[in-house]
Design a protein around this motif. Structure first.
Motif, mmCIF file in Angstrom:
data_model
loop_
_atom_site.group_PDB
_atom_site.id
_atom_site.type_symbol
_atom_site.label_atom_id
_atom_site.label_comp_id
_atom_site.label_asym_id
_atom_site.label_seq_id
_atom_site.Cartn_x
_atom_site.Cartn_y
_atom_site.Cartn_z
ATOM 1 N N TYR A 409 0.853 -1.339 0.021
ATOM 2 C CA TYR A 409 0.152 0.139 -0.030
ATOM 3 C C TYR A 409 0.690 1.210 0.044
ATOM 4 O O TYR A 409 0.595 2.329 -0.695
ATOM 5 N N ILE A 413 0.010 3.744 -2.721
ATOM 6 C CA ILE A 413 -0.743 4.998 -2.633
ATOM 7 C C ILE A 413 0.080 6.221 -2.946
ATOM 8 O O ILE A 413 -0.117 7.133 -3.533
ATOM 9 N N HIS A 423 -10.002 1.334 -3.902
ATOM 10 C CA HIS A 423 -9.779 2.714 -3.456
ATOM 11 C C HIS A 423 -10.933 3.079 -2.714
ATOM 12 O O HIS A 423 -10.880 4.427 -2.125
ATOM 13 N N ASN A 449 -9.950 -5.292 0.426
ATOM 14 C CA ASN A 449 -8.100 -4.763 0.553
ATOM 15 C C ASN A 449 -8.215 -3.016 0.672
ATOM 16 O O ASN A 449 -7.325 -2.541 0.398
ATOM 17 N N VAL A 451 -8.746 0.686 2.297
ATOM 18 C CA VAL A 451 -7.738 1.528 3.240
ATOM 19 C C VAL A 451 -8.502 2.509 4.007
ATOM 20 O O VAL A 451 -9.284 3.132 3.202
ATOM 21 N N ALA A 535 1.561 3.908 5.780
ATOM 22 C CA ALA A 535 0.445 2.871 5.786
ATOM 23 C C ALA A 535 0.510 1.952 6.745
ATOM 24 O O ALA A 535 1.594 1.566 7.028
#
Ligand SMILES: O=C1O[C@H]([C@@H](O)CO)C(O)=C1O
Length: 584
Positions: A409, A413, A423, A449, A451, A535
């Motif tokens: 990540y 990102i 996303h 998955n 975030v 992250a």
């Protein structure tokens, strides 16, 4: 705006100020150094509990070497992966990695795994004194034995807020005879096979499976006494003390599953530190410690010096099928082989949660510790449930079971690789109608998955809400660990959290920690400031539970992250991007 431009002053004064600042910095960095370590991670034959097994060791030892450094030092670990066919990463548990988020050692989150045969260097600063540890953070490599202690002493010329004459470190863990790869398959099979309770508990990698140290001294007539010369890999590490002294015991739990209760026969303990943060000292006869937590306790050797005493750790919160682990507190000049005359401490009943809660509620910050902001910007309520997905048993958070992507990540990102993961933010909440005392009515959840993208420098409240597992009348303990931060534990409560509970938050002296437990059917409220670009994993520290999806990822200020070393990102889409030399 420059540092000085706020102050109306002459150039000469500015120069003087700059000179003063530089001198202060120079003095502060005096004595801080880089501590170099060279590690080879490999599988070894080892007998942690008297039964030969394969462990994941470092430099031919299990547990791995202790890292000891001082506040302000840089730790540099050059790691060679000598595992034949497996990648590896190491997480430095409790180290916040300010400015080095790529060194956090979380596979798929902060870095790509280090492949077999490869070398990689972890370099990071230790900025806070305390008791920490390190461990593998890929698959279930912590359960395989990849762990060791990390201790940070106060900087040169600084003092701890308590006195002691000597110290010991106890790294607590649990051990299965079943190979970890097979355990991973068990947990991801249909039908699900639970790994069961550990065979043995270990103190500093040492436990006794088929014999009892206490068999001769107490009422353990059912077990065979251990016949130990003392040089065996599973011989307990004895704590040698002198009478009338005060010792600091640094206790860390890296268990895969077990919550533990630790006691020293006939000695009370004063708890002074948790997760690298000083506490308002309090006295106790026994202490609970959950996976991912560390404590320092002080004890005074004020008992009869012609005797030795037991130190014991036993399972809490799950019906124990594992014998307590023991070692000996040996008073000089008494012989270390003299067994304590009385039986080992009896731990509280495994399901005496009131006892655990009473201990946990005593853990409060030392006066003068940093206080939490009085308000939050965003509240994220996380419902913990056991679920199924297409017949697989999983844990899910707000109905999302974490499944990690191949590209870390941190890189995807930073470089805006939109296809590297989902996303969409995962949900900040769960249905207010959810009945936490019942098994999930609709147990189907989904993999995810996504975030939680946190606005940089905002204050985040997390309410961890426990609930019933798949089986009726079962709700388990889960210790949650946050990477990259300490959080304030604002409170614990029973049942479902409601906004009325806010009135009970402790904003006066909540402890700062990196791991906090949720009790069965209860909630725990945490607050932290999202001020560390990176992250960061936030997850249940029970290794099989994380493997079954029990975690989330927080990301903040990733655009502030400096140049990430290529070796941290050379896999998945970030790898392809680097190979195409297409770096922003
Ligand atoms: O995740 C878990 O699965 C088992 C049980 O719930 C189903 O066998 C258990 O005790 C866990 O902690």
């Amino acid at each position: 705006m420059g540092f000085f431009t706020d102050y109306p002053c002459s150039d000469a004064r500015k120069f003087l100020l700059l000179w003063c600042c530089l001198s202060v910095l120079a003095v502060a960095s005096l004595g801080s150094k880089t501590r170099h370590f060279k590690w080879q991670v490999e599988y070894l034959y080892w007998s942690p509990d008297g039964v030969e097994n394969v462990v994941m060791g470092i430099n031919g030892r299990f547990p791995g070497p202790t890292i000891r450094a001082k506040v302000g030092d840089t730790v540099s670990v050059g790691l060679t992966n000598k595992l034949q066919t497996e990648g590896v990463v190491i997480h430095w548990h409790g180290i916040r990695q300010f400015g080095t988020p790529w060194a956090d050692g979380t596979a798929s989150i902060s870095q790509c795994v280090i492949n077999p045969g490869e070398n990689s260097v972890y370099r990071f600063k230790v900025d806070k004194a305390g008791t920490f540890f390190y461990h593998g953070h890929y698959g279930m490599q912590r359960s395989a034995g990849l762990y060791g202690s990390l201790i940070v002493d106060v900087a040169e010329g600084k003092k701890e807020p308590f006195h002691y004459d000597g110290e010991f470190s106890l790294l607590l863990s649990d051990w299965w005879h079943k190979d970890v790869h097979q355990q991973e398959v068990d947990l991801t099979s249909k039908p699900f096979r639970w790994i069961g309770e550990p065979q043995t508990l270990l103190i500093n990698g040492r436990g006794q499976y088929n014999c009892s140290l206490a068999a001769r001294s107490g009422n353990s007539s059912l077990s065979t006494p251990c016949t130990l010369k003392g040089s065996e890999q599973y011989a307990p590490q004895i704590l040698h003390v002198r009478p009338n002294k005060t010792y600091r015991l640094r206790v860390a739990s890296t268990t895969a599953l077990a919550s533990l209760n630790l006691a020293i026969g006939n000695h009370s303990m004063i708890v002074v530190e948790a997760d690298g943060n000083y506490l308002q000292p309090f006295s106790t006869t026994d202490m609970d410690i959950y996976s991912g937590e560390t404590y320092s306790v002080l004890f005074t050797t004020n008992q009869d010096p012609s005797k030795n005493y037991w130190i014991s750790a036993s399972v809490r919160g799950r019906e124990p099928k594992t014998p307590q682990v023991l070692t000996i507190l040996n008073y000089s000049p008494t012989s270390a082989s003299k067994l304590p005359p009385s039986p080992p401490p009896v731990s509280p009943r495994w399901d005496d949660y009131d006892h655990s809660k009473s201990f946990t509620n005593k853990v409060l910050a030392l006066m003068g510790s940093p206080k939490p902001p009085s308000n939050y910007h965003r509240r994220i309520s996380l419902l913990n449930t056991q679920n199924t997905i297409n017949g697989y048993t999983r844990w899910a958070i707000n109905n999302v079971s974490l499944s990690l992507p191949t590209s870390p990540y941190l890189g995807s990102i930073k470089f805006g690789l939109n296809n590297a993961f989902d996303h969409k933010n995962p949900p900040d909440n769960f249905s207010s109608l959810y009945e936490i005392t019942k098994p999930p009515v609709n147990p189907n959840s989904t993999y995810g998955n996504g975030v939680y993208m946190l606005d940089f420098n905002t204050t985040i409240d997390v309410i961890l809400q426990n609930a019933n597992a798949l089986k009726a009348n079962v709700s388990e303990i889960h210790p949650w660990h946050l990477h990259g931060h300490d959080f304030w534990v604002l409170g614990y409560g029973e049942g479902k959290f409601s906004t009325k509970d806010e009135a009970k938050f402790n904003l006066k002296n909540p402890p700062l920690r990196n791991t906090a437990v949720i009790f069965p059917y209860g909630w725990t409220a945490l607050r932290f400031v999202a001020n560390n670009p990176g992250a960061w994993a936030f997850h249940c520290h029970i290794e099989p539970h994380l493997h079954m999806g029990m975690g989330v990822v927080f990301a903040e200020g990733v655009h502030h992250v400096g140049r990430i070393p290529n070796e941290a990102l050379a896999c998945g889409m970030t790898g392809k991007m680097l190979m195409n030399n297409n770096r922003n």
